[in-house]
Scaffold this motif. Structure first.
Motif, mmCIF file in Angstrom:
data_model
loop_
_atom_site.group_PDB
_atom_site.id
_atom_site.type_symbol
_atom_site.label_atom_id
_atom_site.label_comp_id
_atom_site.label_asym_id
_atom_site.label_seq_id
_atom_site.Cartn_x
_atom_site.Cartn_y
_atom_site.Cartn_z
ATOM 1 N N TRP A 58 0.830 -1.210 0.000
ATOM 2 C CA TRP A 58 0.000 0.000 0.000
ATOM 3 C C TRP A 58 0.864 1.259 0.000
ATOM 4 O O TRP A 58 0.623 2.187 -0.781
ATOM 5 N N LEU A 59 1.852 1.329 0.879
ATOM 6 C CA LEU A 59 2.656 2.547 0.981
ATOM 7 C C LEU A 59 3.438 2.817 -0.299
ATOM 8 O O LEU A 59 3.727 3.975 -0.627
ATOM 9 N N HIS A 95 1.936 5.295 -2.699
ATOM 10 C CA HIS A 95 1.854 6.718 -2.348
ATOM 11 C C HIS A 95 2.916 7.506 -3.118
ATOM 12 O O HIS A 95 4.072 7.094 -3.201
ATOM 13 N N ASN A 106 4.547 10.108 -2.400
ATOM 14 C CA ASN A 106 5.617 10.712 -1.605
ATOM 15 C C ASN A 106 6.373 9.704 -0.753
ATOM 16 O O ASN A 106 7.087 10.085 0.179
ATOM 17 N N SER A 124 -7.925 2.242 4.719
ATOM 18 C CA SER A 124 -7.658 3.681 4.659
ATOM 19 C C SER A 124 -7.334 4.278 6.022
ATOM 20 O O SER A 124 -6.425 5.108 6.150
ATOM 21 N N ASN A 128 -3.734 5.976 6.726
ATOM 22 C CA ASN A 128 -3.633 7.410 6.991
ATOM 23 C C ASN A 128 -3.026 7.685 8.358
ATOM 24 O O ASN A 128 -2.377 8.728 8.548
ATOM 25 N N LEU A 186 0.599 7.498 7.612
ATOM 26 C CA LEU A 186 1.047 8.722 6.951
ATOM 27 C C LEU A 186 1.230 9.856 7.962
ATOM 28 O O LEU A 186 2.235 10.576 7.926
ATOM 29 N N ARG A 244 -3.097 13.186 4.626
ATOM 30 C CA ARG A 244 -3.994 12.084 4.302
ATOM 31 C C ARG A 244 -4.022 11.851 2.802
ATOM 32 O O ARG A 244 -3.761 12.747 2.003
ATOM 33 N N HIS A 245 -4.385 10.618 2.423
ATOM 34 C CA HIS A 245 -4.383 10.242 1.013
ATOM 35 C C HIS A 245 -5.683 9.499 0.705
ATOM 36 O O HIS A 245 -6.226 8.793 1.558
ATOM 37 N N TRP A 280 -6.950 6.576 -0.590
ATOM 38 C CA TRP A 280 -6.475 5.244 -0.945
ATOM 39 C C TRP A 280 -7.449 4.511 -1.860
ATOM 40 O O TRP A 280 -7.051 3.572 -2.554
ATOM 41 N N SER A 287 -6.240 4.656 -5.238
ATOM 42 C CA SER A 287 -4.987 3.947 -5.513
ATOM 43 C C SER A 287 -5.155 2.436 -5.507
ATOM 44 O O SER A 287 -4.398 1.725 -6.167
#
Length: 345
Positions: A41-42, A45, A47, A268, A272, A275, A282-283, A285, A288
Motif C-alpha cells: 500500500w505505501l 503513495h 511521496n 484507509s 492514513n 502517513l 492524508r491520502h 487510498w 490507488s
C-alpha cells in the motif's frame, strides 16, 4: 540524503542522477501480520519510496556481513555491533535510492519483520543479536518513526505454521522437527500431539467427532508450547513484551501500533494513521487500490497475500479455533490491561 561513490572515484553531486536517503519510516514487524500488505500500500503513495529489497533485515542479519571475523558466541557488548554497522552504513543507505529531482518530496521506508523478533531459530543468530536491534536503530537513526503490526494470535499461529512448512520445503529439509507437521492438514495434530497445547477429550458435538479439543496450556505455558520443539521458531510472541522492548529504546510517540485485521475492515484508516505518523498528509487510498475477489480493497488483487490467504484457507475442525483462543486468552487480557489505549479490532 547522501551521495554514494561509484567505482573508484567520487562523483560530482550535480551529475549523479540519484542519491540515497535513509528511511524515515521502518515497519519492524510482526512476521505474518501484514507487513507485505503495508509495504504494498505505501509503495502506491507518491511521496513514499520503498527499499530496493523486499525485506532489508540490516540491523539483525547485516551484522554478519559487517563483521569480517563473524560472530562467535553470545554478544554482550552492544558497542561492538554499533561500530560494525557504522563501517557498512553506506551499504544500508544504498538500499534507498531517490532521484535527485525528488529530494525533499519523497520519504523512504523499509519493512523487516525480523526486527521485532527477540530471538531466531537459525543457529547463526542464536547469539542474541536480535535483542539489541531496537537500541542499535535508536543509536544510528534516532529520529526514525516505527510501525508495529499485530495480529489476532489465533490466526497468526496458523499462518506461521503454514509459512514454516513452506520455508522448510524451499530449504529441502524435513519440516517435521521444526514445524510440527509435514503438510497443512497436520495443523490440528500439531496443536494436540505436537505442541501439547490442546488435548482431545470425550464430548464432541452430536453427529460429528466424539472428541472435542480443550486447552491444557495457557498464558506463558501456551506461548512456550507453540514452539513445538526445542530451538524451533515461536509461532506467537507476547505482544506486550515486544512493545516494551522497543519502548525501552525509543520514546512512545516514535512507535505506532496497528492491527492486521484493519486491512480487511478497510485499510484507509490505518494507512492514513501511518502517513500522519510519518508527517504526511492524508491520502485517498480508494483511488490507488483495487477491489479484491471478495470485494475488499487491496493494493493488488494478485500480489496481496492476505487476499490469497482468505481465499485458500480451509475451515478448521470443529472446536480447534475456540480451544486455541481459550489457551491464549490470558495473553490477550494482559495485553489489553497493559495497553488500554490500543484497541484491537
Amino acid at each position: 540524503c547522501i551521495t554514494l561513490p561509484s567505482g573508484g572515484s567520487t562523483p560530482s553531486p550535480a551529475t549523479v542522477p540519484a542519491v540515497s536517503c535513509l528511511p524515515s519510516l521502518v515497519c519492524v514487524g510482526m512476521a505474518k501480520a501484514g507487513t507485505d500488505e503495508l509495504r504494498g500500500w505505501l509503495s502506491l503513495h507518491p511521496n513514499l519510496s520503498s527499499s530496493t529489497d523486499r525485506e532489508v533485515q540490516y540491523f539483525n542479519h547485516g551484522i554478519f556481513r559487517a563483521m569480517p571475523g563473524g560472530v562467535v558466541g553470545p554478544v554482550h557488548h552492544r558497542s561492538l555491533l554499533e561500530a560494525a554497522l557504522r563501517t557498512s552504513w553506506s551499504e544500508y543507505a544504498a538500499r534507498f535510492p531517490v532521484p535527485r529531482e525528488h529530494i525533499g518530496r519523497v520519504l523512504t521506508f523499509e519493512k523487516s519483520p525480523g526486527y521485532a523478533r527477540p530471538q531466531h531459530n537459525l543457529s547463526r543468530v542464536a547469539n542474541g543479536i536480535e535483542r539489541h536491534v531496537p537500541f542499535l536503530m535508536r543509536r544510528l537513526m534516532p529520529s526514525v518513526r516505527l510501525v508495529l503490526l499485530l495480529r489476532d494470535p489465533v490466526a497468526l499461529v496458523r499462518s506461521r505454521f503454514v509459512h514454516c512448512l513452506r520455508q522448510a520445503g524451499r530449504q529441502r529439509r524435513p519440516p517435521l522437527p521444526s514445524c510440527g507437521g509435514a503438510v497443512e492438514r497436520d495443523y490440528e495434530s500439531m496443536l494436540t500431539a505436537g505442541a501439547g497445547l490442546l488435548r482431545l477429550e470425550p464430548g464432541g458435538a452430536a453427529g460429528g467427532s466424539p472428541l472435542r479439543p480443550v486447552a491444557v496450556a495457557r498464558d506463558a505455558e501456551a506461548l512456550y508450547a507453540l514452539r513445538m520443539a526445542p530451538g524451533s521458531i515461536p509461532l506467537v510472541l507476547d505482544y506486550s513484551a515486544v512493545i516494551s522492548a522497543w519502548l525501552a529504546a525509543f520514546p512512545p510517540d516514535a512507535l505506532l501500533v496497528g492491527f492486521t485485521e484493519e486491512f480487511a475492515s478497510g485499510p484507509s484508516s490505518l494507512l492514513n494513521r501511518v502517513l500522519a505518523h510519518a508527517g504526511l498528509q492524508r491520502h485517498d487510498w480508494r483511488a490507488s487500490g483495487y477491489p479484491g475477489p471478495d470485494g475488499s480493497l487491496t493494493f493488488h488483487p494478485r500480489k496481496s497475500k492476505s487476499v490469497r490467504e482468505r481465499a485458500s484457507r480451509r475451515p478448521l475442525l470443529p472446536g480447534f479455533e475456540a480451544a486455541t483462543r481459550d489457551a491464549l486468552t490470558p495473553v490477550l487480557i494482559r495485553f489489553r490491561t497493559q495497553h488500554p489505549c490500543l484497541r484491537p479490532p
